[in-house]
Design a protein around this motif. Structure first.
Motif, PDB file in Angstrom:
ATOM      1  N   ARG A 227       0.826  -1.207   0.000  1.00  0.00           N
ATOM      2  CA  ARG A 227       0.000   0.000   0.000  1.00  0.00           C
ATOM      3  C   ARG A 227       0.861   1.259   0.000  1.00  0.00           C
ATOM      4  O   ARG A 227       0.393   2.344  -0.342  1.00  0.00           O
ATOM      5  CB  ARG A 227      -0.921   0.011   1.223  1.00  0.00           C
ATOM      6  CG  ARG A 227      -1.973  -1.089   1.232  1.00  0.00           C
ATOM      7  CD  ARG A 227      -2.772  -1.079   2.514  1.00  0.00           C
ATOM      8  NE  ARG A 227      -1.922  -1.283   3.687  1.00  0.00           N
ATOM      9  CZ  ARG A 227      -2.356  -1.229   4.951  1.00  0.00           C
ATOM     10  NH1 ARG A 227      -3.634  -0.984   5.193  1.00  0.00           N
ATOM     11  NH2 ARG A 227      -1.527  -1.439   5.955  1.00  0.00           N
ATOM     12  N   LEU A 228       2.136   1.100   0.371  1.00  0.00           N
ATOM     13  CA  LEU A 228       3.043   2.246   0.441  1.00  0.00           C
ATOM     14  C   LEU A 228       3.579   2.662  -0.926  1.00  0.00           C
ATOM     15  O   LEU A 228       4.266   3.679  -1.030  1.00  0.00           O
ATOM     16  CB  LEU A 228       4.208   1.937   1.374  1.00  0.00           C
ATOM     17  CG  LEU A 228       3.867   1.862   2.860  1.00  0.00           C
ATOM     18  CD1 LEU A 228       5.062   1.325   3.644  1.00  0.00           C
ATOM     19  CD2 LEU A 228       3.461   3.237   3.389  1.00  0.00           C
ATOM     20  N   VAL A 229       3.268   1.902  -1.955  1.00  0.00           N
ATOM     21  CA  VAL A 229       3.699   2.295  -3.303  1.00  0.00           C
ATOM     22  C   VAL A 229       3.133   3.675  -3.633  1.00  0.00           C
ATOM     23  O   VAL A 229       3.844   4.555  -4.153  1.00  0.00           O
ATOM     24  CB  VAL A 229       3.260   1.254  -4.353  1.00  0.00           C
ATOM     25  CG1 VAL A 229       3.508   1.784  -5.771  1.00  0.00           C
ATOM     26  CG2 VAL A 229       3.990  -0.061  -4.135  1.00  0.00           C
ATOM     27  N   ALA A 230       1.860   3.888  -3.329  1.00  0.00           N
ATOM     28  CA  ALA A 230       1.231   5.187  -3.593  1.00  0.00           C
ATOM     29  C   ALA A 230       1.826   6.273  -2.703  1.00  0.00           C
ATOM     30  O   ALA A 230       2.087   7.397  -3.153  1.00  0.00           O
ATOM     31  CB  ALA A 230      -0.279   5.095  -3.381  1.00  0.00           C
ATOM     32  N   ILE A 231       2.041   5.957  -1.418  1.00  0.00           N
ATOM     33  CA  ILE A 231       2.627   6.930  -0.494  1.00  0.00           C
ATOM     34  C   ILE A 231       4.021   7.329  -0.975  1.00  0.00           C
ATOM     35  O   ILE A 231       4.390   8.505  -0.987  1.00  0.00           O
ATOM     36  CB  ILE A 231       2.705   6.344   0.932  1.00  0.00           C
ATOM     37  CG1 ILE A 231       1.323   5.887   1.417  1.00  0.00           C
ATOM     38  CG2 ILE A 231       3.324   7.361   1.879  1.00  0.00           C
ATOM     39  CD1 ILE A 231       0.287   6.967   1.454  1.00  0.00           C
ATOM     40  N   ASN A 232       4.780   6.334  -1.393  1.00  0.00           N
ATOM     41  CA  ASN A 232       6.135   6.585  -1.875  1.00  0.00           C
ATOM     42  C   ASN A 232       6.126   7.508  -3.088  1.00  0.00           C
ATOM     43  O   ASN A 232       6.967   8.399  -3.229  1.00  0.00           O
ATOM     44  CB  ASN A 232       6.799   5.258  -2.222  1.00  0.00           C
ATOM     45  CG  ASN A 232       8.307   5.301  -2.111  1.00  0.00           C
ATOM     46  OD1 ASN A 232       8.846   5.609  -1.054  1.00  0.00           O
ATOM     47  ND2 ASN A 232       8.990   5.018  -3.214  1.00  0.00           N
ATOM     48  N   ARG A 233       5.159   7.291  -3.963  1.00  0.00           N
ATOM     49  CA  ARG A 233       5.044   8.138  -5.157  1.00  0.00           C
ATOM     50  C   ARG A 233       4.714   9.579  -4.780  1.00  0.00           C
ATOM     51  O   ARG A 233       5.327  10.528  -5.293  1.00  0.00           O
ATOM     52  CB  ARG A 233       3.957   7.573  -6.083  1.00  0.00           C
ATOM     53  CG  ARG A 233       3.801   8.353  -7.386  1.00  0.00           C
ATOM     54  CD  ARG A 233       2.723   7.754  -8.264  1.00  0.00           C
ATOM     55  NE  ARG A 233       1.382   8.058  -7.762  1.00  0.00           N
ATOM     56  CZ  ARG A 233       0.568   7.181  -7.211  1.00  0.00           C
ATOM     57  NH1 ARG A 233       0.938   5.918  -7.085  1.00  0.00           N
ATOM     58  NH2 ARG A 233      -0.639   7.538  -6.802  1.00  0.00           N
ATOM     59  N   HIS A 234       3.782   9.755  -3.864  1.00  0.00           N
ATOM     60  CA  HIS A 234       3.381  11.099  -3.466  1.00  0.00           C
ATOM     61  C   HIS A 234       4.493  11.819  -2.692  1.00  0.00           C
ATOM     62  O   HIS A 234       4.605  13.049  -2.761  1.00  0.00           O
ATOM     63  CB  HIS A 234       2.115  11.036  -2.612  1.00  0.00           C
ATOM     64  CG  HIS A 234       0.873  10.718  -3.383  1.00  0.00           C
ATOM     65  ND1 HIS A 234       0.361  11.554  -4.356  1.00  0.00           N
ATOM     66  CD2 HIS A 234       0.045   9.643  -3.333  1.00  0.00           C
ATOM     67  CE1 HIS A 234      -0.741  11.022  -4.864  1.00  0.00           C
ATOM     68  NE2 HIS A 234      -0.957   9.852  -4.260  1.00  0.00           N
ATOM     69  N   LEU A 235       5.299  11.062  -1.963  1.00  0.00           N
ATOM     70  CA  LEU A 235       6.364  11.680  -1.170  1.00  0.00           C
ATOM     71  C   LEU A 235       7.354  12.469  -2.019  1.00  0.00           C
ATOM     72  O   LEU A 235       7.979  13.427  -1.529  1.00  0.00           O
ATOM     73  CB  LEU A 235       7.132  10.603  -0.384  1.00  0.00           C
ATOM     74  CG  LEU A 235       6.808  10.416   1.088  1.00  0.00           C
ATOM     75  CD1 LEU A 235       7.676   9.310   1.674  1.00  0.00           C
ATOM     76  CD2 LEU A 235       6.976  11.711   1.872  1.00  0.00           C
TER      77      LEU A 235
END
Length: 307
Positions: A227-235
């Protein structure tokens, strides 16, 4: 310990020992002999009086003389190098960021100087934008406000730039976020209710729980939760904020479980003020949505000592 300077060398030495033993004082690179010591004590006593603290309690001296005052004098040093500097304050939720910034504003006011404060919470998406984000991504970590991706980074860049480069008498509107709206889900206040700051300012503080977190390059092998793939992208977009900062204050914690307790205490305070607040179950669910991000990025951030 009441902080006061006199012609009694022994008493002055006791005050000095208390202050210089502070890890914060040491980390700030301060030298006691370079500090106007009477001013230190005067400002410390004003802060103690303002908050009705008991100067005889050890916790008061730890809080004021070993935390707030060293940070304040460190900020004054940064102001000499860059005017006005923008300083990032990174600390997990409930760790005392807001109280710290209140103290800094008060202390700068005593010197007739202006400290502007913004939180990354001020730049949360509106409730409507937040719902649209979740509809697009269908990621439970992005269902509610909080995680990277739920902030309007460009709005933050605009406001910080206005505060830094604002001309005399120019007014800057800092967004305000109503965490009590929608039964605790939150929404941005209308523009007419935003905080108005008159320029010029002497220092800008930007505080946030995930401020400084860096995206992982090798997502396939290093992300602990898909689920952190999206968070990583936004970061990646948050680097725009980091590039604007002239200094960092990082407040570390040892145990992530403390955050659940701190968040529950904050909701209890809202409830006592008859404001919308989350239940204990909602708090647990809400904070749990931050935990994968904390587990992935927080301690590597500490080890790297900033972006």
């Amino acid at each position: 310990m009441t902080c006061s300077y006199s012609n009694q060398p022994t008493k002055n030495a006791q005050v000095q020992d208390w202050v210089v033993s502070s890890p914060v004082f040491q980390a700030a690179g301060l030298e006691w002999n370079d500090i106007a010591q009477e001013e230190w004590c005067r400002l410390a006593n004003l802060l103690i009086d303002r908050w009705n603290l008991d100067p005889n309690l050890p916790e008061t001296n730890i809080r004021v003389h070993q935390l707030y005052m060293p940070i304040f004098f460190w900020l004054r040093k940064i102001c000499e190098r860059s005017s006005p500097p923008i300083v990032g304050i990174s600390c997990p939720q409930g760790g005392g960021k807001t109280t710290l910034t209140f103290a800094m504003q008060f202390l700068f006011e005593q010197l007739h100087r202006k400290c502007a404060v913004a939180s990354i919470d001020d730049f949360y998406l509106t409730r409507k934008e937040q719902q649209a984000l979740f509809e697009r991504e269908r990621n439970p970590l992005l269902e509610f406000r909080g995680n990277p991706g739920t902030h309007d980074v460009e709005l933050g860049v605009k406001v910080l730039s206005q505060l830094k480069y604002g001309k005399a008498n120019e007014r800057v509107a800092i967004p305000r976020y109503n965490k009590a709206a929608w039964n605790g889900l939150g929404d941005r206040f209308p523009v007419e209710e935003w905080q108005q700051v008159e320029c010029p300012v002497d220092v800008v503080l930007l505080e946030g729980w995930c401020l400084g977190f860096q995206p992982i390059e090798d997502e396939e092998h290093q992300l602990i939760d898909r689920r952190l793939v999206a968070i990583n992208r936004h970061l990646k977009a948050y680097q725009k904020w980091y590039d604007m900062l002239d200094g960092w204050l990082v407040i570390e914690i040892e145990d992530l479980d403390w955050i659940y307790e701190w968040r529950a205490q904050a909701e209890d305070m809202l409830r006592m003020q008859n404001k919308g607040a989350m239940t204990a179950e909602q708090v647990r669910d809400f904070v749990s949505r931050f935990m994968p991000t904390y587990q992935q990025y927080l301690f590597p951030f500490y080890r790297n000592e900033g972006p």
